[in-house]
Design an enzyme around this catalytic site. Sequence first.
Site, PDB file in Angstrom:
ATOM      1  CG  ASP A   1      -0.241  -0.022   2.534  1.00  0.00           C
ATOM      2  OD1 ASP A   1       0.789  -0.717   2.663  1.00  0.00           O
ATOM      3  OD2 ASP A   1      -0.713   0.656   3.472  1.00  0.00           O
TER       4      ASP A   1
ATOM      5  CD  GLU B   1       4.225   0.931   6.866  1.00  0.00           C
ATOM      6  OE1 GLU B   1       5.052   1.382   7.683  1.00  0.00           O
ATOM      7  OE2 GLU B   1       3.766   1.622   5.926  1.00  0.00           O
TER       8      GLU B   1
END
Length: 445
Positions: free
Chosen positions: A85, A148
Amino acid sequence: MTGTWEAHPHARAVETLQALVRIPTVSHPDQLDPQAFEDLLVELERRFPLIHQRLEVTRVHTHGLLVHWPGASAARPVVLMAHLDVVPVEDGWTHPPFSGDLVDGSVWGRGTLDDKGCVVGICEAVEALLERDFVPAQDVWISLGCDEEVFGQGAPLAVAELVRRGVRPWLVVDEGGAVASEAFPGIGAPIGVVGVTEKGVTSLELSVEGSGGHASTPTRNGPTARLARAITRLDRAPLPARVPEPTVELFRRLAPHAPAPLRPVLANAGRLRPLLTRVLLAAGPETAAMARTTVAVTTLSGSPAINVIAANAKAGVNIRVMVGDTVAGVVEHVRCTIGDDQVRLEVVEAHEPSPLSPVDDDAFRLLESTIREVFPDAVPAPYVMMAATDARHFTTICERVYRFAPFRMTLAQRQSIHAADEHLGIEALLDGVDWYRRLIERLPA
């Protein structure tokens, strides 16, 4: 690296990074585009077929992956980490943030440095070794997180899966440090900084309630005024500064590369901590953050209209807790500094600093020798990482958790992380693939 990059054995990694950057896997605290993440996983399978055909690939959480590559031994398993991400984009990009443009010897776009470069580096290294039918000396696990950037559940669930399988890693390597140039004034050599710990992350919300009303009839010390005073007091009262042990070791290693007048100071860093603390604070925000817990006011909200007095004013405060400090101590510092009972303080999230991983250890020596092999001009050194990574969750099952992205990065590149014009040099990417490959090849039996 000599010659053109197209002749490099891992040249396909460049197109792979471009392809991944073009898929906007943006994490938001309250939402994400699941199709983008599904598209990314499909692209990973297309680009790295042997990983998906020969190795055990397990979906973790919504879109994370945990890959198991059996080695000759399972006694000292290794975990290589990255995340899929990226953070949202803002204005000011020279090249479109999801274009993956190849310009001036770099791939441009959100995620090139944080953290799709590491995704490509790890997977390309493993794919190339599988093409040679290479068997690592130890089990290798690849953990690719999907959330994350929003402190999500991907990494904790990956840890839980490893615990369920009885895996206790000998070494964990995640994003973090880099081969950093322009890191310290007067130091010409790049520094291969390896994070041996990371600051804790704590977020607070400050809020003040009031009666609101029409802007034509204001009262003294309304919500916005009280909140502004609280913010000003925080800004004027930073937490005490000091030099932790990893930073002392960093200075000792830099001493031979420093200007002559500074060499004895850095070489004796342990005895000259007060002086070095002042040097760090004076050298700029990047180095100053190495010396203390930092407090940053990041979000503000108040009235919904310019002619309405706010009935509620709020500020978000992001705190990075230095090794040696605690969340409780920092929250108490904030409360006492503000000194106003009408300013409500709520702890939104709280994470203590990570434990220190050893420097005088075979695992760290493996990392630094691989850094010297791939980046012979760099000085390998430990440091305290200021940002947060998924690696902090792995400290519960591993004593040797390190944070290092094997890419050369200028100061401008480091400043582009979570900002505009993020980009990764082609040669830097290919050297990074080499670093991961050599690390796997050199795992001890």
